[in-house]
Scaffold this active site. Sequence first.
Site, short mmCIF file in Angstrom:
data_model
loop_
_atom_site.label_atom_id
_atom_site.label_comp_id
_atom_site.label_asym_id
_atom_site.label_seq_id
_atom_site.Cartn_x
_atom_site.Cartn_y
_atom_site.Cartn_z
CG ASP A 61 -24.42 6.99 -8.27
OD1 ASP A 61 -24.05 5.87 -8.68
OD2 ASP A 61 -24.14 8.05 -8.85
CB SER A 140 -25.98 -12.84 -14.22
OG SER A 140 -25.01 -12.61 -15.22
CE1 TYR A 153 -24.68 -7.62 -17.00
CE2 TYR A 153 -24.48 -9.85 -17.88
CZ TYR A 153 -24.99 -8.96 -16.94
OH TYR A 153 -25.81 -9.42 -15.95
CE LYS A 157 -23.51 -8.41 -13.55
NZ LYS A 157 -24.11 -8.14 -12.23
#
Length: 299
Positions: A61, A140, A153, A157
């Site tokens: 985790d 990404s 999100y 990132k």
Amino acid sequence: MTDQTASVWLVTGCSSGLGLALATKLARETGHRAVITGLKAAEVEHIAQVAPDRIKATELDITDRNSVAAVIEFTVKAFGRLDVLVNNAGVGQIGAIEELDDGEIARVMNVNLFGTLNMLRAAVPQMRQQRSGRILTLTSMGGFRGRPGVGIYNASKFALEGVHEALAGEVGPLGIDVTMVEPGLFKSSFRGGGMHIAKTIIEDYAGTAGKVRASVAEDYPASAADPTQIAAAILAVGEMAGKPPLRLQLGTDAVAATREKLESMTREVAKWEAVANLASEGGEGSLDTYRSAIAAVTG
């Protein structure tokens, strides 16, 4: 591949999607040794059974610093070192900024940003001691280009991109390479359990965040890459000789989006350069001077 050319990998988030593809390739197509992880060891144990002498499965985790410390210790105890860390584990979130509550925002940041930071801070000391290592983190295209409906999100990132750009400068002189992997759209588990939808829906965002929300219920377009392609690229960069790229876009859509943003930024910098340069002039700033400069730009 000999023991001298094989390296030791640690990959997070291997229970599905890209992580599963990467773990499977490590087991079936390389001679590398690897620790592959999931929230539960049982989720990845079947991959380890393909090559039990080289592949070890364990639970991880990344939001739990004790769990992270334990997996680094497990890796070094099993194989004596850590050569390549792949930070793949992450979560997605769809919703306009206004639609998301504190808990939804915290969840994304705790996994994507703070969880990855946990991995970095635990792995770098081992690599620093070795004076060698390679870190590949999935930031990404969402870490380079912000889009309506995925702003939080993007925030997680984008933060990782800043962290890794700085980290590369810090650990490069110590023999540790850093690569940010920026895939475009590829088929992953994010349209299943990995992507969460905002509990609150505001109709005014139907044409922006709402379109993204609706797209998750659809099948991936034919242009979406297969995760095995992304996995193969990551493996090749992880084992390459010489200096890897700081950023690696994967997919024609990722390359096109990167060029589009860089060209747009270049045009904007050029357009507003006269206004920007005023800030470096000596003396007290004049509001009228800025007003005139802006008027000259906007006509």
